[in-house]
Scaffold this motif. Structure first.
Motif, mmCIF file in Angstrom:
data_model
loop_
_atom_site.group_PDB
_atom_site.id
_atom_site.type_symbol
_atom_site.label_atom_id
_atom_site.label_comp_id
_atom_site.label_asym_id
_atom_site.label_seq_id
_atom_site.Cartn_x
_atom_site.Cartn_y
_atom_site.Cartn_z
ATOM 1 N N GLN A 184 -2.559 6.374 5.226
ATOM 2 C CA GLN A 184 -3.107 7.503 5.976
ATOM 3 C C GLN A 184 -4.625 7.558 5.889
ATOM 4 O O GLN A 184 -5.301 7.874 6.859
ATOM 5 C CB GLN A 184 -2.509 8.816 5.466
ATOM 6 C CG GLN A 184 -1.091 9.040 5.908
ATOM 7 C CD GLN A 184 -0.527 10.350 5.346
ATOM 8 O OE1 GLN A 184 -1.159 11.012 4.538
ATOM 9 N NE2 GLN A 184 0.667 10.703 5.798
ATOM 10 N N LYS A 185 -5.160 7.263 4.703
ATOM 11 C CA LYS A 185 -6.622 7.301 4.519
ATOM 12 C C LYS A 185 -7.303 6.241 5.373
ATOM 13 O O LYS A 185 -8.411 6.440 5.851
ATOM 14 C CB LYS A 185 -6.975 7.091 3.044
ATOM 15 C CG LYS A 185 -6.662 8.279 2.173
ATOM 16 C CD LYS A 185 -7.031 8.017 0.735
ATOM 17 C CE LYS A 185 -6.608 9.153 -0.165
ATOM 18 N NZ LYS A 185 -6.890 8.874 -1.576
ATOM 19 N N MET A 186 -6.665 5.092 5.540
ATOM 20 C CA MET A 186 -7.269 4.001 6.305
ATOM 21 C C MET A 186 -7.271 4.297 7.803
ATOM 22 O O MET A 186 -8.082 3.741 8.548
ATOM 23 C CB MET A 186 -6.544 2.690 6.025
ATOM 24 C CG MET A 186 -6.743 2.223 4.580
ATOM 25 S SD MET A 186 -5.911 0.689 4.252
ATOM 26 C CE MET A 186 -6.952 -0.444 5.144
ATOM 27 N N GLN A 187 -6.373 5.128 8.266
ATOM 28 C CA GLN A 187 -6.307 5.403 9.712
ATOM 29 C C GLN A 187 -7.219 6.472 10.091
ATOM 30 O O GLN A 187 -7.920 7.122 10.247
ATOM 31 C CB GLN A 187 -4.890 5.798 10.105
ATOM 32 C CG GLN A 187 -3.945 4.648 9.977
ATOM 33 C CD GLN A 187 -2.508 5.062 10.281
ATOM 34 O OE1 GLN A 187 -2.219 6.218 10.494
ATOM 35 N NE2 GLN A 187 -1.617 4.100 10.266
ATOM 36 N N ARG A 223 0.841 -1.184 0.000
ATOM 37 C CA ARG A 223 0.000 0.000 0.000
ATOM 38 C C ARG A 223 0.887 1.249 0.000
ATOM 39 O O ARG A 223 1.919 1.286 0.646
ATOM 40 C CB ARG A 223 -0.905 0.026 1.217
ATOM 41 C CG ARG A 223 -1.978 -1.009 1.156
ATOM 42 C CD ARG A 223 -2.911 -0.813 2.311
ATOM 43 N NE ARG A 223 -3.916 -1.861 2.293
ATOM 44 C CZ ARG A 223 -4.585 -2.239 3.335
ATOM 45 N NH1 ARG A 223 -4.383 -1.665 4.499
ATOM 46 N NH2 ARG A 223 -5.485 -3.197 3.246
ATOM 47 N N SER A 224 0.411 2.266 -0.682
ATOM 48 C CA SER A 224 1.156 3.537 -0.697
ATOM 49 C C SER A 224 0.961 4.237 0.631
ATOM 50 O O SER A 224 -0.044 3.997 1.327
ATOM 51 C CB SER A 224 0.677 4.424 -1.831
ATOM 52 O OG SER A 224 -0.578 4.977 -1.530
ATOM 53 N N PRO A 225 1.873 5.086 1.025
ATOM 54 C CA PRO A 225 1.712 5.836 2.279
ATOM 55 C C PRO A 225 0.407 6.641 2.312
ATOM 56 O O PRO A 225 -0.196 6.796 3.371
ATOM 57 C CB PRO A 225 2.923 6.768 2.306
ATOM 58 C CG PRO A 225 3.944 6.098 1.448
ATOM 59 C CD PRO A 225 3.167 5.362 0.403
ATOM 60 N N MET A 226 -0.039 7.115 1.180
ATOM 61 C CA MET A 226 -1.292 7.873 1.128
ATOM 62 C C MET A 226 -2.471 6.973 1.476
ATOM 63 O O MET A 226 -3.389 7.383 2.179
ATOM 64 C CB MET A 226 -1.492 8.494 -0.268
ATOM 65 C CG MET A 226 -0.410 9.491 -0.641
ATOM 66 S SD MET A 226 -0.317 10.863 0.493
ATOM 67 C CE MET A 226 -1.648 11.839 -0.108
ATOM 68 N N GLU A 227 -2.469 5.721 0.985
ATOM 69 C CA GLU A 227 -3.555 4.788 1.291
ATOM 70 C C GLU A 227 -3.542 4.437 2.775
ATOM 71 O O GLU A 227 -4.586 4.306 3.401
ATOM 72 C CB GLU A 227 -3.423 3.520 0.453
ATOM 73 C CG GLU A 227 -3.746 3.699 -1.008
ATOM 74 C CD GLU A 227 -3.519 2.425 -1.815
ATOM 75 O OE1 GLU A 227 -3.459 1.324 -1.211
ATOM 76 O OE2 GLU A 227 -3.399 2.540 -3.034
#
Length: 164
Positions: free
Chosen positions: A161-164, A155-159
């Motif tokens: 962050q969105k999940m948290q 997963r990309s770091p952006m994904e």
């Protein structure tokens, strides 16, 4: 040597010195010198009898109307482009030296084109083109990294962050 260094060296001008005294200047113990540097013109005039003079610096982009003119009906002279400073055109020697006059005018115009407004516009256009090429390369790298991450199921770091 990389392309940028080669371009920088190609855009460099050699320093040139010119004695631009006319015959009357010599009789009056006056010297007039032009020094053409890479980005600017240095003008120095000195009166030995008065023990005074002036030295001025002009960026090539600030010179206007430079070219060859005629003095006393037929003598070649140089309008160096800073006549707004109350400087009369330079007639080199007695009745002007056509060869030196032409050389100085051509050199001034060449430097003004490269360093003046036109030169700056060309450099800006070149920088814009280089920036667009760089942005295109970054976009390709980002796409490649995304494809590799997808293949490896990372997963990309952006994904994250969105999940948290």
């Amino acid at each position: 040597m990389d392309d940028q260094k080669m371009d920088d060296q190609k855009d460099q001008f050699e320093v040139k010195h010119y004695d631009v005294r006319g015959c009357c200047d010599s009789c009056c113990c006056l010297t007039k010198d032009l020094t053409l540097l890479d980005d600017e013109l240095h003008y120095k005039s000195w009166c030995y009898a008065c023990n005074s003079g002036q030295e001025k610096v002009f960026p090539y982009g600030e010179l206007s109307g430079m070219g060859e003119v005629k003095q006393c009906c037929c003598c070649p002279a140089i309008n160096p482009g800073f006549s707004h400073e109350n400087e009369t055109p330079f007639t080199i020697g007695c009745c002007g030296d056509q060869k030196v006059t032409t050389e100085i005018v051509e050199e001034l115009k060449k430097r003004a084109r490269a360093r003046g407004d036109i030169g700056q516009m060309k450099k800006t256009t070149e920088l814009h083109r280089n920036m667009n090429e760089l942005l295109a390369k970054v976009a390709r790298v980002e796409a490649s990294v995304a494809a590799i991450m997808k293949h490896l199921k990372i997963r990309s770091p952006m994904e994250e962050q969105k999940m948290q």
